[in-house]
Motif scaffolding. Structure first.
Motif, PDB file in Angstrom:
ATOM      1  N   THR A   1      49.616  56.478  53.670  1.00  0.00           N
ATOM      2  CA  THR A   1      49.758  57.383  54.685  1.00  0.00           C
ATOM      3  C   THR A   1      50.552  57.298  55.906  1.00  0.00           C
ATOM      4  O   THR A   1      51.345  57.943  56.531  1.00  0.00           O
ATOM      5  CB  THR A   1      48.248  57.582  55.117  1.00  0.00           C
ATOM      6  N   LEU A   2      50.456  55.863  56.205  1.00  0.00           N
ATOM      7  CA  LEU A   2      51.088  56.189  58.241  1.00  0.00           C
ATOM      8  C   LEU A   2      52.214  55.210  57.534  1.00  0.00           C
ATOM      9  O   LEU A   2      53.079  55.657  58.435  1.00  0.00           O
ATOM     10  CB  LEU A   2      50.261  54.395  58.727  1.00  0.00           C
TER      11      LEU A   2
ATOM     12  N   ALA B   1      45.531  54.910  53.001  1.00  0.00           N
ATOM     13  CA  ALA B   1      45.410  54.911  55.127  1.00  0.00           C
ATOM     14  C   ALA B   1      47.095  54.017  55.015  1.00  0.00           C
ATOM     15  O   ALA B   1      47.754  54.995  55.692  1.00  0.00           O
ATOM     16  CB  ALA B   1      44.478  54.058  55.199  1.00  0.00           C
ATOM     17  N   ALA B   2      47.289  52.792  55.109  1.00  0.00           N
ATOM     18  CA  ALA B   2      48.454  52.312  54.719  1.00  0.00           C
ATOM     19  C   ALA B   2      49.847  53.190  54.275  1.00  0.00           C
ATOM     20  O   ALA B   2      50.661  53.433  54.888  1.00  0.00           O
ATOM     21  CB  ALA B   2      48.553  50.687  54.437  1.00  0.00           C
TER      22      ALA B   2
ATOM     23  N   ALA C   1      47.980  63.993  59.979  1.00  0.00           N
ATOM     24  CA  ALA C   1      48.674  62.728  58.671  1.00  0.00           C
ATOM     25  C   ALA C   1      47.690  61.426  59.239  1.00  0.00           C
ATOM     26  O   ALA C   1      46.691  60.630  58.428  1.00  0.00           O
ATOM     27  CB  ALA C   1      50.170  62.004  58.849  1.00  0.00           C
ATOM     28  N   ALA C   2      47.700  61.579  60.981  1.00  0.00           N
ATOM     29  CA  ALA C   2      46.372  60.437  61.769  1.00  0.00           C
ATOM     30  C   ALA C   2      44.597  60.846  61.092  1.00  0.00           C
ATOM     31  O   ALA C   2      44.430  59.859  60.902  1.00  0.00           O
ATOM     32  CB  ALA C   2      46.859  61.184  62.998  1.00  0.00           C
TER      33      ALA C   2
ATOM     34  N   CYS D   1      44.703  59.553  57.445  1.00  0.00           N
ATOM     35  CA  CYS D   1      44.131  57.910  57.659  1.00  0.00           C
ATOM     36  C   CYS D   1      42.967  58.012  57.455  1.00  0.00           C
ATOM     37  O   CYS D   1      42.331  56.986  57.434  1.00  0.00           O
ATOM     38  CB  CYS D   1      45.615  57.495  58.600  1.00  0.00           C
TER      39      CYS D   1
ATOM     40  N   ALA E   1      55.860  57.883  58.760  1.00  0.00           N
ATOM     41  CA  ALA E   1      56.689  56.617  59.610  1.00  0.00           C
ATOM     42  C   ALA E   1      57.339  56.424  59.878  1.00  0.00           C
ATOM     43  O   ALA E   1      59.124  55.884  60.130  1.00  0.00           O
ATOM     44  CB  ALA E   1      55.975  55.172  60.386  1.00  0.00           C
TER      45      ALA E   1
END
Length: 447
Positions: free
Chosen positions: A155-156, A152-153, A282-283, A286, A160
């Motif tokens: 992917t964000l 999750a981290a 993407a969201a 996550c 970004a």
């Protein structure tokens, strides 16, 4: 109950390995396909890159699982990190199809090598400390939660970083010019993942201690692998519980293939554009990893509430199947309420799969000996990958709408029903002790 210090240390090291291994993969999820596109690769070439990854992982899955059982967990896990380091470097810097394809193939090899050694090391360590009846579920659950958190981290952060680099006036262009076009903003998360792989290899070599194994040269190692692989396959053929674990893994592969293949298009259709759809996906990815992490963390509680690990697996897989069926039921409709139901369904898929995983692994590790433990995990991973690939091919020829979602939901429901009316771990059949004895006597050490 107080947890012994040795087991606490093993848990902490296992969790750290999970984070360091899966964080680079998370960093590559968002930018990878876009980077290939920026490099001028056609969709057919991109599909070929992913095929190289999948086929390499599938071909090497069982032999490398046997290699871990013969050569040792630490050595094979470090080799996986080195392969991923080379792969991420090639993918991040490569500008030609053959370099990018080679990078993806090396990534598949690293994925095959990593399938099982860390988990097998943790189980071996805990059982060596507290005996064969040691409590495994909590550590495995925390490892699953750590994996989901890292994904999750990653992917964000991977989504970004290129966006943030693009905010500076000409920053992305200056970065490309300074490196003769080898490093684009989309390359940065992938190259950051390569740096993390260096930390992963160093940590594995220094922290994952294991008992010395009998010295074996390369010919001895190669001779030992086939016997170990056969021993792992026999476990699934002759032990009903292990066979259910493998079949359930196939059902999970079908569910994941359905979700991962169909969600991006649905997100793009919802937002009206592929770019905004990619951001939404993407969201969602996550959020899915977060739900999987929560489910993994709740796995021990699920087992206690359900009255046993097998009933917990049944209910967890059933929860995931319900989520997929809900996604299928809302596929042909729009509206805020139905989109909310679809989001709930998406979360239920990953929550259920996350809760099922540690309980299945706990059951599996209590039935297989150390000499074929990593091989058994490789068989489980292979079942997931092969059924997932087959599901993807079927989805490709199905008409759009609810039917592709229902395919994955039906497969996962079938996997759940495998555990029906099995509220506790069944004792081994009379043939199992002889099987385990035979597996233990296989030439795993090359002797």
């Amino acid at each position: 109950m107080t947890v012994p210090m040795g087991i606490r240390i093993a848990r902490r090291r296992y969790i750290t390995v999970c984070v360091l291994f899966w964080l680079p993969l998370g960093l590559s999820i968002a930018p990878l396909i876009l980077l290939f596109t920026e490099r001028g690769m056609a969709m057919a070439a991109i599909a070929g890159f992913f095929a190289a990854h999948s086929l390499t992982a599938a071909v090497l899955e069982l032999p490398t699982g046997g290699l871990s059982d013969v050569l040792g967990r630490r050595a094979v896990l470090a080799a996986a990190g080195l392969l991923n380091l080379a792969a991420l470097t090639l993918v991040g810097l490569g500008t030609t199809p053959w370099l990018l394809g080679l990078g993806m193939a090396l990534m598949g090899a690293g994925r095959a090598l990593s399938s099982g050694p860390a988990e097998a090391w943790y189980v071996d360590t805990v059982q060596a400390h507290s005996g064969p009846d040691a409590e495994l579920r909590t550590g495995l659950a925390r490892g699953g939660s750590a994996t989901s958190a890292a994904l999750a981290a990653g992917t964000l952060l991977g989504g970004a970083l290129p966006w943030l680099l693009g905010l500076g006036p000409g920053l992305g262009a200056r970065l490309s010019d300074a490196t003769s076009g080898a490093v684009l903003p989309l390359s940065v998360p992938i190259l950051l993942g390569a740096v993390v792989e260096i930390a992963f290899v160093l940590y594995v070599l220094t922290a994952l201690r294991e008992p010395p194994r009998p010295a074996a040269g390369l010919p001895d190692v190669l001779r030992g692998i086939p016997g170990t692989v056969v021993g792992g396959l026999r476990l699934g053929g002759r032990d009903a519980l292990v066979r259910r674990v493998f079949l359930s893994a196939g059902a999970v592969g079908s569910a994941l293939a359905s979700t991962e293949l169909l969600t991006p298009g649905r997100a793009a259709a919802l937002t009206g554009a592929s770019e905004s759809g990619a951001v939404l996906f993407a969201a969602l990815a996550c959020a899915g990893f977060v739900c999987a992490g929560v489910g993994s963390h709740l796995a021990p509680l699920a087992a206690r509430l359900a009255g046993g690990g097998e009933r917990a697996v049944m209910l967890s897989l059933g929860t995931g199947a319900g989520g997929l069926l809900l996604l299928g039921a809302t596929a042909a409709f729009t509206g805020v309420g139905l989109m909310l139901l679809a989001a709930i369904g998406y979360g239920l898929v990953y929550l259920g799969l996350g809760a099922a995983g540690p309980n299945e692994k706990d059951l599996l590790h209590r039935r297989v000996p150390s000499s074929v433990r990593a091989t058994a995990l490789s068989v489980q991973s292979l079942a997931l990958q092969l059924v997932g690939a087959l599901t993807g091919l079927i989805i490709g020829v199905l008409p759009p709408g609810a039917l592709p979602w229902l395919l994955g939901g039906t497969a996962l429901m079938a996997g759940s029903l495998l555990w029906h009316h099995r509220g506790r771990t069944t004792p081994p059949t009379p043939a199992t002790p002889r099987l385990l004895q035979s597996a233990e006597s296989a030439p795993a050490s090359g002797t």
